[in-house]
Write an enzyme that holds these catalytic residues in place. Structure first.
Site, mmCIF file in Angstrom:
data_model
loop_
_atom_site.group_PDB
_atom_site.id
_atom_site.type_symbol
_atom_site.label_atom_id
_atom_site.label_comp_id
_atom_site.label_asym_id
_atom_site.label_seq_id
_atom_site.Cartn_x
_atom_site.Cartn_y
_atom_site.Cartn_z
ATOM 1 N N GLY A 208 0.835 -1.203 0.000
ATOM 2 C CA GLY A 208 0.000 0.000 0.000
ATOM 3 C C GLY A 208 0.861 1.240 0.000
ATOM 4 O O GLY A 208 2.052 1.170 -0.306
ATOM 5 N N ASN A 209 0.275 2.374 0.315
ATOM 6 C CA ASN A 209 1.067 3.601 0.436
ATOM 7 C C ASN A 209 0.444 4.518 1.479
ATOM 8 O O ASN A 209 -0.605 4.210 2.037
ATOM 9 C CB ASN A 209 1.227 4.289 -0.930
ATOM 10 C CG ASN A 209 -0.114 4.670 -1.521
ATOM 11 O OD1 ASN A 209 -0.836 5.497 -0.968
ATOM 12 N ND2 ASN A 209 -0.479 4.029 -2.642
ATOM 13 N N TYR A 210 1.092 5.662 1.720
ATOM 14 C CA TYR A 210 0.699 6.529 2.845
ATOM 15 C C TYR A 210 -0.448 7.486 2.525
ATOM 16 O O TYR A 210 -0.773 8.339 3.333
ATOM 17 C CB TYR A 210 1.897 7.365 3.292
ATOM 18 C CG TYR A 210 2.994 6.555 3.940
ATOM 19 C CD1 TYR A 210 2.735 5.809 5.082
ATOM 20 C CD2 TYR A 210 4.279 6.547 3.421
ATOM 21 C CE1 TYR A 210 3.733 5.075 5.689
ATOM 22 C CE2 TYR A 210 5.284 5.809 4.019
ATOM 23 C CZ TYR A 210 5.006 5.081 5.159
ATOM 24 O OH TYR A 210 5.991 4.362 5.750
ATOM 25 N N SER A 211 -1.050 7.384 1.351
ATOM 26 C CA SER A 211 -2.104 8.348 1.003
ATOM 27 C C SER A 211 -3.222 8.329 2.055
ATOM 28 O O SER A 211 -3.733 7.268 2.415
ATOM 29 C CB SER A 211 -2.674 8.001 -0.374
ATOM 30 O OG SER A 211 -3.837 8.766 -0.596
ATOM 31 N N ALA A 275 -3.935 7.588 -5.022
ATOM 32 C CA ALA A 275 -2.542 7.167 -5.145
ATOM 33 C C ALA A 275 -2.573 5.665 -5.455
ATOM 34 O O ALA A 275 -2.503 4.826 -4.549
ATOM 35 C CB ALA A 275 -1.801 7.449 -3.849
#
Ligand code: C5P
Length: 397
Positions: A208-211, A275
């Site tokens: 995943g990512n930090y969005s 994102a």
């Protein structure tokens, strides 16, 4: 017109405060979300319990909760609101508003409010006529506030004249008329993607990512408050949106792509703010992968949702994307805009402090397909969303 609108209802110490309960009821029936802010004197006339039972939200009155010391942010409230109504507004509250006497939560909220403010005075006829009250009302008008004139009739003092707070039905009508004028995107369908995507490795792990999704959610709200019919396609985030917005939750890029493709057909405008993970694991393990020394996760590219929509975009549709860049920002963003066939791209740079992931603020430059550039200073994401809505308005087809 009021569906999904965030409304702060400020209640002050007037006998007309009992009408505020009915006003609250009417606003909620129209689909608005109502947050009550009441002055200490207002609580003498109507109990917070009655009001919170109607709104489903605790009533805000003090700067702090006595037991826990929890601070109530008038700034957050001021930004949350699409409108603030002070009804009933006493001579004292009107004077404080006019002169910035911020000694209670209602006035601090008023001073922080970015949304239009409506004031429905309620007082005895002589108090209303007094040059001081009249001068204060003029001051409020000069600040851009709207005065909902009181009606004439019997007053609580037993006198008859002008000073009765306007009836709740009339106040609601006033607001509806106001919002129908300001609905720049009425009848338009807007699709927004927001948040990260999660790409599953096994039942307990993902890429995943930090969005945080904050920017996309703010854009969805900003379009909805301008009368657009908004669909928000959201990756996994910790946010909620107003009931006026159709929210579709997805997890992976593939799911987001499928929903976006089907919604885009009927959309006038699409803002691709998510994102999206560029890659997903090639294999999904149905059982939890055990630790076994070194391991490699093979990745395959995800669909580029913005580019997929760009390829089928019709003449009358507007498609916009975001670019988060760390170097050669403008030329990279321009390349993306061309590759994805976007009408404009919103560039944020990782080099800017207070911008991008997780922050409540953002600093953007918008680049159009004609190569025109507009740069904006660091702002709250809600204000940035309004800038993006205003920019889209210029291109509206
Ligand atoms: O190519 P890049 O990921 O930097 O492009 C960012 C823009 O493209 C954003 O608007 C993002 O929402 C969109 N995008 C997408 N699908 C992807 C990757 C990015 O819609 N797979």
């Amino acid at each position: 017109m009021l569906k999904g609108k965030h409304i702060i209802l400020g209640i002050t110490g007037s006998i007309a405060a009992y009408k505020a309960a009915y006003l609250t009821r009417l606003l909620i029936k129209k689909g608005a979300e109502v947050q009550i802010v009441i002055t200490p004197a207002g609580k003498e006339f109507i109990t917070p319990v009655t009001l919170s039972a109607l709104t489903g939200k605790p009533v805000v009155s003090e700067f702090f909760t006595a037991n826990s010391g929890e601070w109530h942010s008038h700034v957050d409230l001021g930004l949350w609101a699409d409108a603030m109504i002070v009804a009933p507004a006493t001579a004292s509250t009107i004077a404080k508003m006019a002169n910035g006497v911020a000694d209670n939560m209602l006035i601090t909220t008023y001073l922080s409010a970015k949304a239009p403010v409506f004031v429905a005075p309620a007082m005895d006829l002589d108090m209303y006529k007094h040059p001081s009250t009249q001068a204060n009302l003029k001051k409020l008008q000069s600040y851009g506030n709207y005065i909902i004139e009181p009606a004439s009739g019997f007053l609580a003092s037993g006198l008859e004249g002008k000073g009765r707070m306007e009836e709740p039905e009339k106040i609601v009508e006033y607001l509806e008329q106001f919002f129908s004028k300001g609905a720049l995107f009425a009848g338009k369908r807007v699709m927004v993607t927001a948040g990260p995507t999660y790409e599953k490795i096994d039942p307990v792990r993902f890429i995943g990512n930090y969005s945080s999704g904050k920017m996309g959610y703010a854009i969805a709200e900003a379009f909805a408050s301008q009368g657009a019919e908004v669909t928000l396609i959201s990756g996994p985030v910790n946010l909620s949106c107003s009931s006026a917005i159709e929210r579709i939750d997805v997890k992976s890029a593939k799911e987001m792509c499928a929903v976006a493709m089907s919604k885009f057909e009927t959309s006038d405008i699409a803002i691709m703010c998510a994102a999206v993970a560029d890659y997903a694991p090639k294999e999904y393990s149905t059982s939890k992968i055990k630790r076994h020394g070194e391991m490699t996760v093979e990745l395959v590219p995800n669909p580029d949702i913005a580019a997929t929509l760009g390829a089928v975009k019709k003449e009358n549709q507007i498609l916009a994307g975001f670019a988060l860049e760390s170097d050669d920002e403008e030329s990279n963003a321009t390349l993306k805009l061309q590759k994805k066939n976007l009408d404009f791209i919103v560039l944020n740079s990782l080099a800017d402090k207070g911008a991008c992931f997780g922050y409540d603020t953002n600093k953007i430059t918008i680049i159009s397909k004609n190569g025109e550039k507009e740069s904006y200073p660091l702002k709250n994401k809600k204000e940035v969303a309004q800038d993006i809505v205003a920019y889209t308005l210029k291109l509206k087809k």
